[in-house]
Design a protein around this motif. Structure first.
Motif, PDB file in Angstrom:
ATOM      1  N   VAL A 188     -15.413  40.915  -5.836  1.00 34.22           N
ATOM      2  CA  VAL A 188     -16.689  40.214  -5.991  1.00 34.22           C
ATOM      3  C   VAL A 188     -16.545  39.025  -6.930  1.00 34.22           C
ATOM      4  O   VAL A 188     -16.983  37.904  -6.618  1.00 34.22           O
ATOM      5  N   GLN A 214     -14.585  36.190  -5.335  1.00 35.35           N
ATOM      6  CA  GLN A 214     -15.370  35.491  -4.325  1.00 35.35           C
ATOM      7  C   GLN A 214     -16.417  34.580  -4.962  1.00 35.35           C
ATOM      8  O   GLN A 214     -16.627  33.447  -4.513  1.00 35.35           O
ATOM      9  N   VAL A 215     -17.076  35.063  -5.991  1.00 40.32           N
ATOM     10  CA  VAL A 215     -18.117  34.275  -6.644  1.00 40.32           C
ATOM     11  C   VAL A 215     -17.536  32.996  -7.236  1.00 40.32           C
ATOM     12  O   VAL A 215     -18.089  31.902  -7.053  1.00 40.32           O
ATOM     13  N   ARG A 252     -16.479  30.477  -4.449  1.00 39.09           N
ATOM     14  CA  ARG A 252     -17.613  29.836  -3.790  1.00 39.09           C
ATOM     15  C   ARG A 252     -18.327  28.869  -4.730  1.00 39.09           C
ATOM     16  O   ARG A 252     -18.803  27.816  -4.297  1.00 39.09           O
ATOM     17  N   ARG A 287     -23.757  42.263  -1.012  1.00 41.60           N
ATOM     18  CA  ARG A 287     -22.879  42.395   0.165  1.00 41.60           C
ATOM     19  C   ARG A 287     -21.787  43.433  -0.059  1.00 41.60           C
ATOM     20  O   ARG A 287     -21.331  44.072   0.880  1.00 41.60           O
ATOM     21  N   SER A 322     -23.224  38.240  -3.581  1.00 44.67           N
ATOM     22  CA  SER A 322     -21.946  38.943  -3.388  1.00 44.67           C
ATOM     23  C   SER A 322     -22.052  40.396  -3.814  1.00 44.67           C
ATOM     24  O   SER A 322     -21.459  41.286  -3.190  1.00 44.67           O
ATOM     25  N   TRP A 323     -22.801  40.653  -4.867  1.00 47.63           N
ATOM     26  CA  TRP A 323     -22.979  42.025  -5.370  1.00 47.63           C
ATOM     27  C   TRP A 323     -23.662  42.892  -4.311  1.00 47.63           C
ATOM     28  O   TRP A 323     -23.241  44.020  -4.061  1.00 47.63           O
TER      29      TRP A 323
END
Length: 209
Positions: free
Chosen positions: A12, A15-16, A19, A42, A39-40
């Motif tokens: 996570v 990814q954060v 992005r 998902r 994201s959390w």
């Protein structure tokens, strides 16, 4: 294997950050936290005590990360950049979390970590960042001035420096590992600490009971 909560947490945060920077990173802390919330959700995190503790650590870490970014003179230029190059008969592939351009025009390779910091001995024996350094040189024709681990939960950046002699040692280590893979040499290394958490311990003949 099912990913552990630590692995999901690390995915996570990676990814954060990717992005956030890929969108320009100019929208400030609210945009960063909005990406985190999405994201959390998902990732399927819920409301258990453990998950809420991880959530609190993530929010604190991202707020600190944003402050450090504002104060930094370096500028990120690539994220999740892939490389591939040959070492003898072997093809090596990898991906670098982030590449920064520093004020003097040199480049720094950065790998995000969400676990605990490596010891001094582990840093001396480090292969990962040396492999990234070779990948940047071979695949991108980019000589880098620095390679660092960035520990997201503490905001600490730890450089790893290897001389050309040490890079030669790393090449030998990689060649030995690749040779072992080709020979299908996968000897088990059981231990009570590791086997206790393994998903395959019930059917593994080498598992420590």
């Amino acid at each position: 294997q099912e990913p552990t909560i630590h692995q999901r947490f690390g995915i996570v945060l990676h990814q954060v950050l990717e992005r956030f920077h890929s969108s320009g990173g100019d929208d400030g802390l609210p945009a960063l936290m909005e990406l985190f919330e999405a994201s959390w959700r998902r990732a399927g995190f819920g409301d258990s005590d453990d998950e809420q503790q991880f959530r609190g650590r993530a929010v604190e870490a991202l707020e600190r990360y944003w402050r450090l970014e504002r104060e930094s003179d370096s500028r990120p230029v690539w994220f999740e950049r892939s490389f591939a190059f040959r070492l003898g008969p072997h093809l090596l592939r990898g991906r670098v979390d982030r590449v920064d351009r520093r004020p003097d025009g040199s480049y720094e390779l950065i790998d995000y970590k969400t676990g605990k910091a490596k010891s001094a001995q582990e840093l001396r024996e480090d292969v990962q960042l040396s492999l990234y350094q070779m990948g940047a040189r071979e695949a991108w024709q980019l000589e880098t001035a620095a390679q660092s681990y960035f520990y997201v939960l503490t905001g600490e950046k730890v450089p790893v420096e290897h001389s050309e002699e040490e890079l030669a040692r790393v090449r030998t280590t990689i060649a030995d590992i690749a040779g072992g893979i080709l020979k299908q040499e996968f000897e088990p290394t059981p231990s009570a600490e590791v086997c206790r958490f393994c998903d395959y311990r019930i059917i593994c003949p080498a598992a420590e009971k």
